[in-house]
Design a protein around this motif. Structure first.
Motif, PDB file in Angstrom:
ATOM      1  N   THR A  67      31.679  11.065   8.322  1.00 46.36           N
ATOM      2  CA  THR A  67      32.592  11.934   9.077  1.00 46.36           C
ATOM      3  C   THR A  67      33.478  11.125  10.022  1.00 46.36           C
ATOM      4  O   THR A  67      34.420  11.667  10.600  1.00 46.36           O
ATOM      5  CB  THR A  67      31.830  13.017   9.869  1.00 46.36           C
ATOM      6  OG1 THR A  67      30.987  12.387  10.845  1.00 46.36           O
ATOM      7  CG2 THR A  67      31.009  13.887   8.930  1.00 46.36           C
ATOM      8  N   VAL A  68      33.169   9.843  10.185  1.00 48.65           N
ATOM      9  CA  VAL A  68      34.010   8.961  10.994  1.00 48.65           C
ATOM     10  C   VAL A  68      35.243   8.614  10.180  1.00 48.65           C
ATOM     11  O   VAL A  68      35.138   8.146   9.041  1.00 48.65           O
ATOM     12  CB  VAL A  68      33.245   7.675  11.389  1.00 48.65           C
ATOM     13  CG1 VAL A  68      34.171   6.662  12.031  1.00 48.65           C
ATOM     14  CG2 VAL A  68      32.071   8.017  12.289  1.00 48.65           C
ATOM     15  N   ASN A  69      36.390   8.856  10.740  1.00 48.45           N
ATOM     16  CA  ASN A  69      37.640   8.576  10.027  1.00 48.45           C
ATOM     17  C   ASN A  69      38.282   7.323  10.606  1.00 48.45           C
ATOM     18  O   ASN A  69      38.676   7.307  11.766  1.00 48.45           O
ATOM     19  CB  ASN A  69      38.590   9.773  10.140  1.00 48.45           C
ATOM     20  CG  ASN A  69      39.753   9.651   9.191  1.00 48.45           C
ATOM     21  OD1 ASN A  69      39.714   8.877   8.246  1.00 48.45           O
ATOM     22  ND2 ASN A  69      40.791  10.421   9.441  1.00 48.45           N
ATOM     23  N   ARG A  70      38.334   6.296   9.786  1.00 45.69           N
ATOM     24  CA  ARG A  70      38.971   5.038  10.208  1.00 45.69           C
ATOM     25  C   ARG A  70      40.201   4.796   9.353  1.00 45.69           C
ATOM     26  O   ARG A  70      40.275   5.261   8.223  1.00 45.69           O
ATOM     27  CB  ARG A  70      38.002   3.860  10.027  1.00 45.69           C
ATOM     28  CG  ARG A  70      36.787   3.937  10.893  1.00 45.69           C
ATOM     29  CD  ARG A  70      36.011   2.617  10.946  1.00 45.69           C
ATOM     30  NE  ARG A  70      35.351   2.271   9.693  1.00 45.69           N
ATOM     31  CZ  ARG A  70      35.550   1.128   9.027  1.00 45.69           C
ATOM     32  NH1 ARG A  70      36.426   0.248   9.456  1.00 45.69           N
ATOM     33  NH2 ARG A  70      34.892   0.870   7.922  1.00 45.69           N
ATOM     34  N   SER A  71      41.108   4.019   9.890  1.00 43.08           N
ATOM     35  CA  SER A  71      42.318   3.660   9.150  1.00 43.08           C
ATOM     36  C   SER A  71      42.338   2.153   8.923  1.00 43.08           C
ATOM     37  O   SER A  71      41.897   1.396   9.783  1.00 43.08           O
ATOM     38  CB  SER A  71      43.564   4.060   9.925  1.00 43.08           C
ATOM     39  OG  SER A  71      43.599   5.455  10.091  1.00 43.08           O
ATOM     40  N   ILE A  74      31.044   0.530   0.757  1.00 44.28           N
ATOM     41  CA  ILE A  74      31.278   1.309  -0.461  1.00 44.28           C
ATOM     42  C   ILE A  74      30.585   2.668  -0.361  1.00 44.28           C
ATOM     43  O   ILE A  74      31.155   3.700  -0.723  1.00 44.28           O
ATOM     44  CB  ILE A  74      30.791   0.545  -1.707  1.00 44.28           C
ATOM     45  CG1 ILE A  74      31.533  -0.787  -1.864  1.00 44.28           C
ATOM     46  CG2 ILE A  74      30.915   1.402  -2.966  1.00 44.28           C
ATOM     47  CD1 ILE A  74      33.013  -0.676  -2.080  1.00 44.28           C
ATOM     48  N   LEU A  75      29.347   2.682   0.134  1.00 44.40           N
ATOM     49  CA  LEU A  75      28.652   3.964   0.274  1.00 44.40           C
ATOM     50  C   LEU A  75      29.386   4.856   1.270  1.00 44.40           C
ATOM     51  O   LEU A  75      29.513   6.058   1.050  1.00 44.40           O
ATOM     52  CB  LEU A  75      27.193   3.753   0.695  1.00 44.40           C
ATOM     53  CG  LEU A  75      26.359   5.028   0.799  1.00 44.40           C
ATOM     54  CD1 LEU A  75      26.234   5.718  -0.561  1.00 44.40           C
ATOM     55  CD2 LEU A  75      24.984   4.725   1.384  1.00 44.40           C
ATOM     56  N   TYR A  76      29.871   4.285   2.355  1.00 47.61           N
ATOM     57  CA  TYR A  76      30.658   5.062   3.320  1.00 47.61           C
ATOM     58  C   TYR A  76      31.864   5.700   2.632  1.00 47.61           C
ATOM     59  O   TYR A  76      32.126   6.897   2.799  1.00 47.61           O
ATOM     60  CB  TYR A  76      31.129   4.171   4.476  1.00 47.61           C
ATOM     61  CG  TYR A  76      32.305   4.744   5.232  1.00 47.61           C
ATOM     62  CD1 TYR A  76      32.121   5.759   6.168  1.00 47.61           C
ATOM     63  CD2 TYR A  76      33.604   4.305   4.987  1.00 47.61           C
ATOM     64  CE1 TYR A  76      33.199   6.312   6.845  1.00 47.61           C
ATOM     65  CE2 TYR A  76      34.684   4.843   5.652  1.00 47.61           C
ATOM     66  CZ  TYR A  76      34.485   5.850   6.589  1.00 47.61           C
ATOM     67  OH  TYR A  76      35.561   6.395   7.251  1.00 47.61           O
ATOM     68  N   LEU A  77      32.604   4.919   1.846  1.00 44.16           N
ATOM     69  CA  LEU A  77      33.804   5.447   1.176  1.00 44.16           C
ATOM     70  C   LEU A  77      33.440   6.569   0.208  1.00 44.16           C
ATOM     71  O   LEU A  77      34.120   7.601   0.164  1.00 44.16           O
ATOM     72  CB  LEU A  77      34.541   4.330   0.436  1.00 44.16           C
ATOM     73  CG  LEU A  77      35.199   3.272   1.309  1.00 44.16           C
ATOM     74  CD1 LEU A  77      35.712   2.112   0.458  1.00 44.16           C
ATOM     75  CD2 LEU A  77      36.320   3.871   2.145  1.00 44.16           C
ATOM     76  N   LEU A  78      32.370   6.382  -0.567  1.00 45.20           N
ATOM     77  CA  LEU A  78      31.942   7.434  -1.493  1.00 45.20           C
ATOM     78  C   LEU A  78      31.567   8.702  -0.736  1.00 45.20           C
ATOM     79  O   LEU A  78      32.009   9.800  -1.079  1.00 45.20           O
ATOM     80  CB  LEU A  78      30.746   6.966  -2.323  1.00 45.20           C
ATOM     81  CG  LEU A  78      31.044   6.150  -3.557  1.00 45.20           C
ATOM     82  CD1 LEU A  78      29.765   5.533  -4.108  1.00 45.20           C
ATOM     83  CD2 LEU A  78      31.718   6.992  -4.619  1.00 45.20           C
ATOM     84  N   ARG A  79      30.747   8.554   0.296  1.00 42.84           N
ATOM     85  CA  ARG A  79      30.295   9.728   1.053  1.00 42.84           C
ATOM     86  C   ARG A  79      31.446  10.401   1.782  1.00 42.84           C
ATOM     87  O   ARG A  79      31.486  11.640   1.866  1.00 42.84           O
ATOM     88  CB  ARG A  79      29.194   9.323   2.028  1.00 42.84           C
ATOM     89  CG  ARG A  79      27.913   8.920   1.310  1.00 42.84           C
ATOM     90  CD  ARG A  79      26.873   8.339   2.243  1.00 42.84           C
ATOM     91  NE  ARG A  79      26.387   9.342   3.170  1.00 42.84           N
ATOM     92  CZ  ARG A  79      26.025   9.057   4.423  1.00 42.84           C
ATOM     93  NH1 ARG A  79      26.105   7.815   4.897  1.00 42.84           N
ATOM     94  NH2 ARG A  79      25.575  10.013   5.203  1.00 42.84           N
ATOM     95  N   ARG A  82      34.961  15.144   1.877  1.00 42.45           N
ATOM     96  CA  ARG A  82      36.306  15.725   1.857  1.00 42.45           C
ATOM     97  C   ARG A  82      36.502  16.633   0.648  1.00 42.45           C
ATOM     98  O   ARG A  82      37.095  17.702   0.754  1.00 42.45           O
ATOM     99  CB  ARG A  82      37.361  14.624   1.854  1.00 42.45           C
ATOM    100  CG  ARG A  82      37.486  13.908   3.177  1.00 42.45           C
ATOM    101  CD  ARG A  82      38.490  12.785   3.108  1.00 42.45           C
ATOM    102  NE  ARG A  82      38.598  12.114   4.395  1.00 42.45           N
ATOM    103  CZ  ARG A  82      39.296  11.021   4.592  1.00 42.45           C
ATOM    104  NH1 ARG A  82      39.979  10.462   3.589  1.00 42.45           N
ATOM    105  NH2 ARG A  82      39.344  10.471   5.779  1.00 42.45           N
ATOM    106  N   CYS A  83      36.007  16.208  -0.498  1.00 40.58           N
ATOM    107  CA  CYS A  83      36.114  17.040  -1.705  1.00 40.58           C
ATOM    108  C   CYS A  83      35.306  18.324  -1.555  1.00 40.58           C
ATOM    109  O   CYS A  83      35.797  19.415  -1.877  1.00 40.58           O
ATOM    110  CB  CYS A  83      35.637  16.273  -2.936  1.00 40.58           C
ATOM    111  SG  CYS A  83      36.772  14.993  -3.517  1.00 40.58           S
ATOM    112  N   MET A  84      34.085  18.219  -1.082  1.00 40.88           N
ATOM    113  CA  MET A  84      33.243  19.408  -0.926  1.00 40.88           C
ATOM    114  C   MET A  84      33.857  20.376   0.081  1.00 40.88           C
ATOM    115  O   MET A  84      33.864  21.584  -0.144  1.00 40.88           O
ATOM    116  CB  MET A  84      31.820  19.018  -0.488  1.00 40.88           C
ATOM    117  CG  MET A  84      31.033  18.228  -1.520  1.00 40.88           C
ATOM    118  SD  MET A  84      30.675  19.105  -3.053  1.00 40.88           S
ATOM    119  CE  MET A  84      29.460  20.286  -2.508  1.00 40.88           C
TER     120      MET A  84
END
Length: 178
Positions: free
Chosen positions: A14-18, A25-30, A35-37
């Motif tokens: 839920t942390v949004n970084r730019s 990789i796990l962070y990006l997948l989750r 976001r999709c869900m």
């Protein structure tokens, strides 16, 4: 980025970084699954959950050999989803249908899958061919619990730590630049 960084890998989705920066990789997948869900974009969410299970299974076993995908995927979900061997096989067949055929049909068994966006049971099978309905909400919830359970095990299990150290340089994080 040669040292294993569990914090980066398990970062809160839920942390949004730019960019720029290194991203687990796990962070990006989750993050993308969430976001999709949240936006009812369920097909890519289901595919990303399956990819996430594959990723965690590699880390847990310290094994990324192509011929061992089935074994490690099913073993991981049996343990961390607390499901039967039969249900693990069904979810593995769904994984293959989604990721390899981009559909909901398992050619080897003739089994058809249905995905459900409501809550309820993770898996319901019916019919002569054992057709299956999988709740994506439950699949997502099981996946998130598995992430947390694996992370807890990783903190105290030296074998898991060694496996993590082997896999992290290959699959742990990537740099993203603007």
């Amino acid at each position: 980025m040669n040292q294993p960084d569990e914090t980066l890998f398990f970062e809160d989705p839920t942390v949004n970084r730019s960019p720029p920066g290194d991203y687990g990789i796990l962070y990006l997948l989750r993050r993308d699954i969430t976001r999709c869900m949240d936006n009812s974009i369920l097909w890519p969410a289901a595919m990303a959950i399956m990819a996430g299970i594959d990723l965690l299974a590699k880390f847990e076993t310290g094994d990324d050999r192509p011929g061992s995908v089935s074994e490690r995927f099913k073993a991981f979900i049996k343990q961390y989803f607390a499901i039967s061997t039969s249900d693990a096989e069904t979810i593995y067949q769904l994984r293959n249908s989604l990721l390899h055929s981009f559909g909901l049909y398992d050619q080897k068994t003739g089994r058809r899958f249905q995905v459900d966006a409501s809550g309820g049971s993770l898996l319901i099978t019916s019919g002569a061919k054992g057709n299956a309905c999988i709740s994506l909400l439950e699949l997502h919830a099981h996946f998130e619990r598995a992430v947390q359970a694996y992370r807890l095990n990783l903190k105290t299990n030296s074998t898991l730590q060694a496996h993590f150290a082997i896999m992290f340089p290959k699959y742990g994080a990537i740099p993203i630049r603007p």
